[in-house]
Design a protein around this motif. Structure first.
Motif, PDB file in Angstrom:
ATOM      1  N   ASP A 424      39.449  25.551  72.539  1.00 48.40           N
ATOM      2  CA  ASP A 424      39.090  26.278  71.529  1.00 48.40           C
ATOM      3  C   ASP A 424      40.066  27.011  70.693  1.00 48.40           C
ATOM      4  OD1 ASP A 424      36.809  27.323  69.776  1.00 48.40           O
ATOM      5  OD2 ASP A 424      37.187  29.121  70.342  1.00 48.40           O
ATOM      6  N   GLY A 425      41.166  27.455  71.213  1.00 47.84           N
ATOM      7  CA  GLY A 425      42.418  27.761  70.617  1.00 47.84           C
ATOM      8  C   GLY A 425      42.964  26.794  69.785  1.00 47.84           C
ATOM      9  N   ALA A 426      43.132  25.555  70.363  1.00 50.51           N
ATOM     10  CA  ALA A 426      43.598  24.535  69.938  1.00 50.51           C
ATOM     11  C   ALA A 426      43.176  24.203  68.520  1.00 50.51           C
ATOM     12  CB  ALA A 426      43.840  23.254  70.720  1.00 50.51           C
ATOM     13  N   ARG A 427      41.743  24.027  68.615  1.00 54.30           N
ATOM     14  CA  ARG A 427      40.955  23.796  67.318  1.00 54.30           C
ATOM     15  C   ARG A 427      41.182  24.885  66.463  1.00 54.30           C
ATOM     16  NH1 ARG A 427      36.085  20.362  67.550  1.00 54.30           N
ATOM     17  NH2 ARG A 427      36.272  18.862  69.443  1.00 54.30           N
ATOM     18  N   GLN A 428      41.055  26.123  66.694  1.00 50.28           N
ATOM     19  CA  GLN A 428      41.072  26.986  65.476  1.00 50.28           C
ATOM     20  C   GLN A 428      42.301  27.205  65.031  1.00 50.28           C
ATOM     21  OE1 GLN A 428      39.966  31.062  67.366  1.00 50.28           O
ATOM     22  NE2 GLN A 428      38.358  30.190  68.374  1.00 50.28           N
ATOM     23  N   SER A 429      43.436  26.621  65.665  1.00 50.89           N
ATOM     24  CA  SER A 429      44.740  26.630  65.123  1.00 50.89           C
ATOM     25  C   SER A 429      45.033  25.589  63.912  1.00 50.89           C
ATOM     26  CB  SER A 429      45.822  26.318  66.289  1.00 50.89           C
ATOM     27  OG  SER A 429      45.841  24.979  66.629  1.00 50.89           O
ATOM     28  N   LEU A 430      44.164  24.632  63.952  1.00 46.99           N
ATOM     29  CA  LEU A 430      44.605  23.370  63.414  1.00 46.99           C
ATOM     30  C   LEU A 430      44.605  23.741  61.724  1.00 46.99           C
ATOM     31  CD1 LEU A 430      42.263  20.592  64.932  1.00 46.99           C
ATOM     32  CD2 LEU A 430      44.987  21.244  65.201  1.00 46.99           C
ATOM     33  N   SER A 431      43.759  24.587  60.921  1.00 49.62           N
ATOM     34  CA  SER A 431      43.846  24.857  59.757  1.00 49.62           C
ATOM     35  C   SER A 431      44.914  25.384  59.511  1.00 49.62           C
ATOM     36  CB  SER A 431      42.609  25.581  59.412  1.00 49.62           C
ATOM     37  OG  SER A 431      42.437  26.909  59.784  1.00 49.62           O
ATOM     38  N   THR A 432      45.381  26.519  60.230  1.00 52.38           N
ATOM     39  CA  THR A 432      46.714  27.334  59.840  1.00 52.38           C
ATOM     40  C   THR A 432      47.811  26.451  60.096  1.00 52.38           C
ATOM     41  OG1 THR A 432      45.589  29.382  60.687  1.00 52.38           O
ATOM     42  CG2 THR A 432      47.824  29.463  60.596  1.00 52.38           C
ATOM     43  N   VAL A 433      47.820  25.551  61.227  1.00 56.41           N
ATOM     44  CA  VAL A 433      49.295  24.600  61.504  1.00 56.41           C
ATOM     45  C   VAL A 433      49.243  23.686  60.096  1.00 56.41           C
ATOM     46  CG1 VAL A 433      50.013  22.891  63.002  1.00 56.41           C
ATOM     47  CG2 VAL A 433      48.935  24.796  63.997  1.00 56.41           C
ATOM     48  N   ILE A 434      48.323  22.805  59.750  1.00 59.82           N
ATOM     49  CA  ILE A 434      48.125  22.376  58.736  1.00 59.82           C
ATOM     50  C   ILE A 434      48.803  22.849  57.361  1.00 59.82           C
ATOM     51  CG2 ILE A 434      46.982  20.586  57.241  1.00 59.82           C
ATOM     52  CD1 ILE A 434      47.779  19.519  60.035  1.00 59.82           C
ATOM     53  N   ALA A 435      48.038  24.082  57.284  1.00 60.49           N
ATOM     54  CA  ALA A 435      48.447  24.956  55.889  1.00 60.49           C
ATOM     55  C   ALA A 435      49.974  25.272  56.164  1.00 60.49           C
ATOM     56  CB  ALA A 435      47.561  26.167  55.979  1.00 60.49           C
ATOM     57  N   CYS A 436      50.571  25.836  57.009  1.00 61.28           N
ATOM     58  CA  CYS A 436      51.690  25.907  57.342  1.00 61.28           C
ATOM     59  C   CYS A 436      52.761  24.610  56.974  1.00 61.28           C
ATOM     60  CB  CYS A 436      52.113  26.582  58.544  1.00 61.28           C
ATOM     61  SG  CYS A 436      51.773  28.210  58.937  1.00 61.28           S
ATOM     62  N   GLY A 437      52.465  23.500  57.413  1.00 54.57           N
ATOM     63  CA  GLY A 437      52.993  22.272  57.162  1.00 54.57           C
ATOM     64  C   GLY A 437      53.078  21.967  55.467  1.00 54.57           C
ATOM     65  N   VAL A 438      52.007  22.277  54.753  1.00 56.84           N
ATOM     66  CA  VAL A 438      51.814  21.973  53.466  1.00 56.84           C
ATOM     67  C   VAL A 438      52.682  22.850  52.757  1.00 56.84           C
ATOM     68  CG1 VAL A 438      50.260  21.715  51.278  1.00 56.84           C
ATOM     69  CG2 VAL A 438      49.478  20.791  53.494  1.00 56.84           C
ATOM     70  N   VAL A 439      52.704  24.081  53.082  1.00 54.82           N
ATOM     71  CA  VAL A 439      53.414  25.156  52.454  1.00 54.82           C
ATOM     72  C   VAL A 439      54.786  24.923  52.765  1.00 54.82           C
ATOM     73  CG1 VAL A 439      54.310  27.543  52.882  1.00 54.82           C
ATOM     74  CG2 VAL A 439      51.869  27.086  52.819  1.00 54.82           C
ATOM     75  N   GLY A 440      55.275  24.128  53.587  1.00 57.89           N
ATOM     76  CA  GLY A 440      56.674  23.617  54.018  1.00 57.89           C
ATOM     77  C   GLY A 440      57.110  22.599  52.712  1.00 57.89           C
ATOM     78  N   ILE A 441      56.178  21.850  52.371  1.00 63.68           N
ATOM     79  CA  ILE A 441      56.541  20.944  51.196  1.00 63.68           C
ATOM     80  C   ILE A 441      56.928  22.049  49.867  1.00 63.68           C
ATOM     81  CG2 ILE A 441      55.502  19.404  49.592  1.00 63.68           C
ATOM     82  CD1 ILE A 441      53.798  18.378  51.602  1.00 63.68           C
ATOM     83  N   ILE A 442      56.163  22.949  49.551  1.00 65.78           N
ATOM     84  CA  ILE A 442      56.532  23.922  48.648  1.00 65.78           C
ATOM     85  C   ILE A 442      57.910  24.471  48.879  1.00 65.78           C
ATOM     86  CG2 ILE A 442      55.586  26.101  47.296  1.00 65.78           C
ATOM     87  CD1 ILE A 442      52.970  25.180  48.036  1.00 65.78           C
ATOM     88  N   ILE A 443      57.932  25.017  50.192  1.00 60.47           N
ATOM     89  CA  ILE A 443      59.322  25.727  50.176  1.00 60.47           C
ATOM     90  C   ILE A 443      60.469  24.737  50.338  1.00 60.47           C
ATOM     91  CG2 ILE A 443      60.718  26.986  52.218  1.00 60.47           C
ATOM     92  CD1 ILE A 443      58.054  27.838  53.304  1.00 60.47           C
ATOM     93  N   GLY A 444      60.266  23.403  50.714  1.00 57.78           N
ATOM     94  CA  GLY A 444      61.280  22.571  50.799  1.00 57.78           C
ATOM     95  C   GLY A 444      61.632  22.284  49.174  1.00 57.78           C
ATOM     96  N   VAL A 445      60.708  22.215  48.358  1.00 55.29           N
ATOM     97  CA  VAL A 445      60.990  21.943  46.930  1.00 55.29           C
ATOM     98  C   VAL A 445      61.712  23.133  46.311  1.00 55.29           C
ATOM     99  CG1 VAL A 445      59.987  21.472  44.669  1.00 55.29           C
ATOM    100  CG2 VAL A 445      59.245  19.990  46.536  1.00 55.29           C
ATOM    101  N   VAL A 446      61.309  24.378  46.599  1.00 54.33           N
ATOM    102  CA  VAL A 446      61.778  25.559  46.078  1.00 54.33           C
ATOM    103  C   VAL A 446      63.170  25.389  46.404  1.00 54.33           C
ATOM    104  CG1 VAL A 446      61.736  27.981  46.160  1.00 54.33           C
ATOM    105  CG2 VAL A 446      59.638  26.834  45.950  1.00 54.33           C
ATOM    106  N   ASN A 447      63.329  25.207  47.813  1.00 59.58           N
ATOM    107  CA  ASN A 447      64.953  25.308  48.231  1.00 59.58           C
ATOM    108  C   ASN A 447      65.922  24.179  47.736  1.00 59.58           C
ATOM    109  OD1 ASN A 447      64.276  27.557  49.732  1.00 59.58           O
ATOM    110  ND2 ASN A 447      63.924  26.384  51.828  1.00 59.58           N
TER     111      ASN A 447
END
Length: 673
Positions: A424-447
């Motif tokens: 259950d912990g793994a399943r609950q984490s997926l949306s946050t993990v993926i969102a952090c990955g996409v935020v990484g695209i934004i951070i990468g472009v900003v940098n």
């Protein structure tokens, strides 16, 4: 609590079907496939358990950063393709062939980094070759698709807008301040995939080190019965008071929101229990939903866990967790005081009573029954306070939760329960993990493009040298960027892009990050995209937009307090005088300064609540409400003379209103006699 009493209190609880319908409408985490094939169920359970065990293992046995973060993100992407349907109306009892292909590509991208890791970091020095670029493009497209499935369209569209920027940022038709040098595919996708500045940025770093473990901790607490304990304790403490069920909602949602960090899930989890109780004693459905929504988002600003956001802030700013948690205490308590005062005054105005005491559990019974479950939370605070690394503290509190739960038979977790919590912990984490990955695209472009400094300059220019106007523009930007996003990625985006705008005004680092953090969270109740409010309306049967509007009113203290701690940092218990803006350690503010700002703010928050509801001990007319609101706002302004004037106004009106109520009561007695 005896069974008879429990049944009486819970008689009006919302059906599981309605809860499921609301979750599926407003919480993308719940739009999952339901397999009838037993082998598929077992496969997903095994993958989820292995994913959790991997994180527990690397807590004490870390591997190279790029590899650790890539497993964390790319394996999560693979799970999303197996668990989440491509479209909402798609058949959910089987996996289409193309999702198996996407699963394999996700795992393949992770395998590619493992095979090529030495060449990438040593031989090629991070400079991508053709195959690297192809795999990087594939990984970026895959993470965008998984984000669309688990978070909706807003975040991937925002990421695509940023991703498009370096492709045309050298064009002459752009404003001069937005122009950059020309970038090729290697520059862009090498940044996003081969370095820890894109997909595998600090956002994913925080996710793998802190966020996942605290989500897992929450799953273990939930399995032990902690949610029911919070509800029962809140009922015992406040259920019989004036407007008791609304106060129960605020207290239980505050506790749960601090742990689980998901506003919508918190609304549905506690609202299914509290909203019917509020409606039963007479609260209108829009107000009942708004109470649950405003309380649920507030949990994420409440120490010690703060929905794991405190750890992200510590990672982002370099400020210690202990400093952040202590600094957050007074603003969080003021926020909840503001909500409770409004529900209290509304209950007094409308004559709403609490639940009869015989129908409620007793505090002693609740503590004896499940009070031992609070030990892991106390231990967490103690371990973090002792200086233990956050990840280690989270690991040991997970272990302690299992041990403590075993003390009582009805909270004891079997081996099957432990496996379920891991999955259950793994399943609950997926949306946050993926969102952090996409935020990484934004951070990468900003940098890569220095777009962050461009946005900072734009906000500062629009602010015209005014700190207040710059704060207002920062608030608007934070709310817009936070719309429709989970709180953690919302904070990371606003901290990266908006918080630096406050540096030119000498606003301390911690204060600036707290400011954008608050407003990124409040986007969840601010129309037009107010997911927490809309979910609460789905449970209460109220209007989504009206519920959102009432939620904003209930949360008004939360919209004011961030301005207050910018102008009076003593509210955060710190004294930044003479220190550079980017300081990560502060001397504590003096006790008189802390008491002064706290007492005046408390009186101001109570005054605002009474003015909004038009009631203190009895009704107030419009003119009195306006004068009271003005006095309350003067109290919130951190100046001695405004505090004195505001205090005299607020106290004077409260005294006058109390005397008026006494006269009305005496007159009523005389009429009866």
């Amino acid at each position: 609590m005896t069974e008879g009493k429990k049944e009486t209190v819970l008689a009006e609880e919302i059906s599981s079907d309605q809860v499921k319908a609301v979750l599926e409408k407003y919480d993308t985490d719940s739009k999952v496939r339901k397999y009838s094939n037993k082998s598929m169920v077992i496969l997903l359970s095994v993958l989820g358990i292995l994913y959790s065990l991997f994180h527990l293992y690397i807590t004490f046995n870390p591997i190279p950063t790029l590899l650790m973060r890539s497993i964390h993100l790319l394996f999560a992407m693979g799970l999303v393709f197996l668990i989440y349907p491509t479209f909402n109306k798609q058949r959910r009892d089987k996996i289409p062939f193309y999702d198996w292909i996407l699963f394999a590509l996700s795992i393949g991208a992770c395998g590619y980094l493992f095979v090529e890791y030495q060449d990438i970091v040593s031989t090629r020095g991070g400079i991508p070759n053709t195959v690297d670029i192809i795999v990087a493009i594939m990984a970026v497209l895959l993470v965008l698709e998984t984000a669309r499935r688990v978070t909706g369209w807003i975040l991937p569209i925002l990421a695509l807008v940023f991703l498009s920027y370096p492709f045309f940022s050298h064009q002459g038709w752009l404003p001069r301040m937005m122009m950059t040098r020309e970038f090729d595919l290697g520059d862009i996708f090498g940044q996003l995939f081969l370095k820890t500045e894109g997909l595998f940025s600090t956002a994913i770093g925080a996710s793998v080190q802190f966020i996942f473990l605290f989500i897992l901790f929450g799953a273990f607490l939930s399995k032990s019965g902690m949610g029911q304990f919070f509800n029962d304790l809140a009922l015992a403490l406040a259920g019989h008071k004036q407007g008791g069920p609304a106060k129960v909602s605020v207290i239980s949602s505050a506790f749960m929101g601090s742990i689980n960090g998901s506003a919508v899930a918190n609304v549905v989890g506690t609202g299914a229990f509290t909203i019917p109780l509020m409606k039963k004693i007479g609260y209108k459905k829009d107000f009942a939903g708004a109470v649950e929504a405003s309380a649920s988002i507030g949990g994420q600003i409440l120490p010690p866990v703060m929905g794991a956001s405190a750890f992200i802030m510590a990672e982002t700013t370099g400020i210690s967790y202990g400093t952040i948690a202590l600094a957050a205490i007074i603003p969080a308590l003021l926020y909840f005081l503001g909500v409770i005062m409004q529900v209290h005054f509304r209950a007094g105005r409308d004559g709403l009573k609490g639940i009869p005491k015989p129908d409620l559990p007793r505090v002693k019974e609740v503590l004896l029954d499940k009070g031992h479950l609070i030990i892991p939370l106390v231990a967490l605070v103690a371990l973090l306070g002792s200086g233990m690394p956050v990840a280690h503290a989270a690991f040991w509190t997970i272990v302690l939760t299992v041990v403590v739960a075993a003390v009582r038979k009805h909270t004891r977790m079997s081996f099957k329960d432990i496996l379920f919590a891991l999955e259950d912990g793994a399943r609950q984490s997926l949306s946050t993990v993926i969102a952090c990955g996409v935020v990484g695209i934004i951070i990468g472009v900003v940098n890569l493009t220095s777009f962050g400094s461009t946005l900072t300059s734009a906000i500062t220019t629009l602010g015209s040298g005014s700190l207040f106007l710059t704060l207002f523009l920062t608030m608007i930007a934070s709310i817009i960027l936070g719309m429709g996003l989970p709180s953690i990625p919302a904070y990371i985006i606003t901290a990266t892009m908006v918080a630096p705008a406050l540096a030119d005004f000498g606003v301390p680092l911690l204060v600036a990050h707290m400011f954008v953090f608050y407003f990124g969270i409040f986007a969840n109740i601010t129309p037009p995209v107010a997911l927490a409010s809309f979910a609460a309306a789905g449970l209460s049967g109220g209007s989504p937009m009206k519920t959102g509007a009432v939620s904003v009113r209930l949360a008004l203290a939360g919209f004011i307090v961030p301005y207050l701690f910018v102008y009076a940092p003593a509210m955060l218990l710190i004294d930044p005088t003479g220190l550079p803006m980017n300081a990560t350690e502060f001397p504590w503010a003096s006790i008189p300064d802390i008491l002064s700002v706290t007492i005046s703010s408390i009186l101001g928050v109570v005054g605002i609540g009474a003015a909004l509801e038009g009631y203190f001990k009895t009704y107030m007319n419009v003119i009195t409400r306006i004068v009271l609101a003005a006095g309350a706002l003067l109290l919130i302004v951190p100046e001695f003379y405004t505090d004195v004037i505001g205090g005299l106004i607020v106290v004077g009106i409260f005294v006058f209103n109390t005397l008026q109520n006494n006269r009305e009561e005496n007159l009523a007695k005389e009429v009866v006699e």
